[in-house]
Each structure stands twice: as C-alpha cells, then as structure tokens.
Design a protein around this motif. Sequence first.
Motif, PDB file in Angstrom:
ATOM      1  N   ARG A 116      52.717  20.385  65.351  1.00  0.00           N
ATOM      2  CA  ARG A 116      52.786  18.842  65.007  1.00  0.00           C
ATOM      3  C   ARG A 116      51.492  18.139  64.838  1.00  0.00           C
ATOM      4  N   ARG A 121      53.283  13.460  59.747  1.00  0.00           N
ATOM      5  CA  ARG A 121      54.369  13.484  60.539  1.00  0.00           C
ATOM      6  C   ARG A 121      55.456  13.496  59.517  1.00  0.00           C
ATOM      7  N   ARG A 122      55.226  13.189  58.242  1.00  0.00           N
ATOM      8  CA  ARG A 122      56.277  13.427  57.436  1.00  0.00           C
ATOM      9  C   ARG A 122      56.346  14.954  56.519  1.00  0.00           C
ATOM     10  N   LEU A 126      56.479  20.983  58.419  1.00  0.00           N
ATOM     11  CA  LEU A 126      56.758  20.724  59.820  1.00  0.00           C
ATOM     12  C   LEU A 126      58.147  21.398  60.124  1.00  0.00           C
ATOM     13  N   CYS A 180      57.767  12.092  65.502  1.00  0.00           N
ATOM     14  CA  CYS A 180      57.453  12.118  63.808  1.00  0.00           C
ATOM     15  C   CYS A 180      58.339  11.411  63.074  1.00  0.00           C
TER      16      CYS A 180
END
Length: 398
Positions: A116, A121-122, A126, A180
């Motif tokens: 992470r 976050r996008r 991930l 996230c």
Amino acid sequence: IETFRSTIEESFPNIGEHISKKTYFDKRPDLLQEDNRQVDMDVAKDSLAWANNMLWEVHDLAKDEFLFRTKEQTNEWLDNVYDADHTKSQTSEGRLITSLAEDVYSLAGVQLRTIRERLTRRSEALVQAVGVIFKNLYEKQIACRNNFLTDFETCCAAANDFIRMSEQCEEIIGDLVAECNLAKEAQDALDEQSSVLLGLYSGDAVFASQKVHIYIFEPIDEAISEELFSEEWLNELTGNELALTLVKTLEDFMGDLEEFLDELMVGKTLDALVTATVIFYLKNLLKKAHTSNKKGLWSNTERALERIKGDIETMKSYFEDLEGDYPALKRAVPDQFEILDTVHELLSIAAGLSNSTDQDFVIFLQKRIKNIPITKLVCGDLWHLVNPAAEKAIYEKI
C-alpha cells in the motif's frame, strides 16, 4: 510511474485520452514557439501524452514482475508460518487457541502495508497484489488445514483459530478500504476475493469443530462395541446401561466442548454428534448381522427389540434435553433419530411383531440412503438378524 501519471492527469484531466501524434525517440520536441519566448501548449501536451503513455507501458511490464515477486514472497513466508510450531494457550473464558491466526495475519498485514505504501491509492496493481496474497492464503489454508486436526484438543483450537483468522482478515480488508480511494470496480473485485477466503475460514472452522466426534467416539467404541447387542446386553443389562455409558461419555466431553470451543461452534459440534450417534449405533447393529447364525442373533427377539427401543430413547433424550440451549437440535434430533426408529420398525416387521407393511419403511430408508443396492444390503442384514429364512425374499423384493 503511478504518482507521475496521477499528477499529470490531475493537472491535465484529458491527457489520458490524448493520443500523441509523434514519437520522440530520434528528436526531442521543440516546446517553444517561433519567438522562443512562449511555450507551444499543443506540443507540450502532445509530449506529455507521449511520455505518459510510454511510461505506462513500462509500468505494465514492471507490474507483471511485481505481482510475480509478491506471489513468491507470500508463498515463502506462508510456508514458514504454517510449518512452524504455534504457541498453544487458553483465553480467559477457557477457549483453546494457538498463535496461528496472529502468525499468519501479522505477516499478511506487513506485506499489505508495504504494498500500500509503494503504490498510489487508486492503483490497479494494488487490488491485483491483494488478490495474489488472498489467493495464496486460500491455497495454503486448503493444503495445510488438516495438519491441525490431530486430536480432540487440536480440533477445538483449530476451530477457534480459523474463526479468528476470518475476523483478522475482515479487519485488514476494512483498513485497506478505509485508507485507499478504490474505484467501484476495484472495490467489487476486492469484495469478491475476500469473500471467498472468509467463506473458506468459516467452513473450515465448522469442519474442525465437527471432526471432534471422531475422537469422542473412540473411547465409546472401545467401551461398549463388543458388548452391544450381545446376550449380556439382552439378558443382564436390563437398564440400557450401554446406551447410558455412551450418553455419560458425551456428557463428559460436552463439558470440555463448552469450555474449549466458541459457543457457535458448540452447536455445530452437537449437530455432528447427533449424526455420529445414529451412525455408531446402526453400524454396530449391522456388524452383528455378519456374526449371527441361521436362527437369528438373539435368543429372545421381542426382548431385544425392547432393548433397542430403550437404547434409542436414552440417546435421543440426552440430545432433546440440550435443545433449550441449542435450538438447532430441535430439527437435527428428530431428523436423524427417525432413521433408528425406521430400523427398529423394520426389525419388528421382519420378526413378525408389527402389523406395518415393509414397503413404506423400506421406501423411507431408501430416501435417506439414496442408493438402492446399499438399501437392499441394509434390509437384508436387518432381516438376517431376526428372520434369516426371509432374508433372500426381502432382498429380492426391493
């Protein structure tokens, strides 16, 4: 690369849709207009679009390597964790546990936090990396779960551990979602991946709690199997003492179950014990058919049928007394013991001590067994116990 792309697309929202008109491998772009004082915005945007697209191709290649390494690293630490000796302990309520849940999910948490922190976050990577880790956790659990089910206490501990693994998995997912900014599609993918793993842990917890019936019936089998349905059982043990021995053993283990297991799992274990009791009794009865002579097993068949009826009532009453604390037994007990009632009635019919017709009860038995050849063999054995001369006739009739 993801940070660069995110920054560029925030500054130029449509840059991701822009298709560069040129390539810049051989010649760098001329960003200034003819007066060399102002930036040519069209050229600048085209250059940014080209750089953005090229870097994203590099990103896709790197992502494949990243996911491969994630899988390899996860497999390596899972091997170490599952093969290790786990600390055994009891909670303040007396629940048996080991350190398996903490050992697995402390490392899983570190792995997920590291991923992470290294991705935006996008990031599409991930969710894919989380999916790789969850898939490895799923496969390792399937491969190793039976290793923890070696006796009564380890089954109890494993059931509790698997429940706690489910809880810790949910916790990690909650943290991940909260921190996230996942797109709906990514969120849906994460939910699907996690639900499969959570379902596995829940199912394994139930299986572990129900497997204790094997270790509960080991001492019961040693104590009463040889005498059950014998002449001593028929003529001397007039108070259904062997069935009471079975019930007393269940009571002793029940105290441990209520202490060692999560309350929900105790109910699941009782479901298995009801079924195991019926199977144990019927199995021992049918085994006697292969030791009896041509005159039938017992010297007094009517008395034997009374003993069997008393045994059934003794065992059934024990579970019925628990229905107040475990309501699910209200369905399980009559459903399972109906099989023994049917067997008792078939024995009565075979012995000529019942006015019922065999057809209805044979049909019911077949509905439970769902295998005509096995149903024929069971009925043949029942007839052999009390009326060997009619065994062939009932076998051919089915």
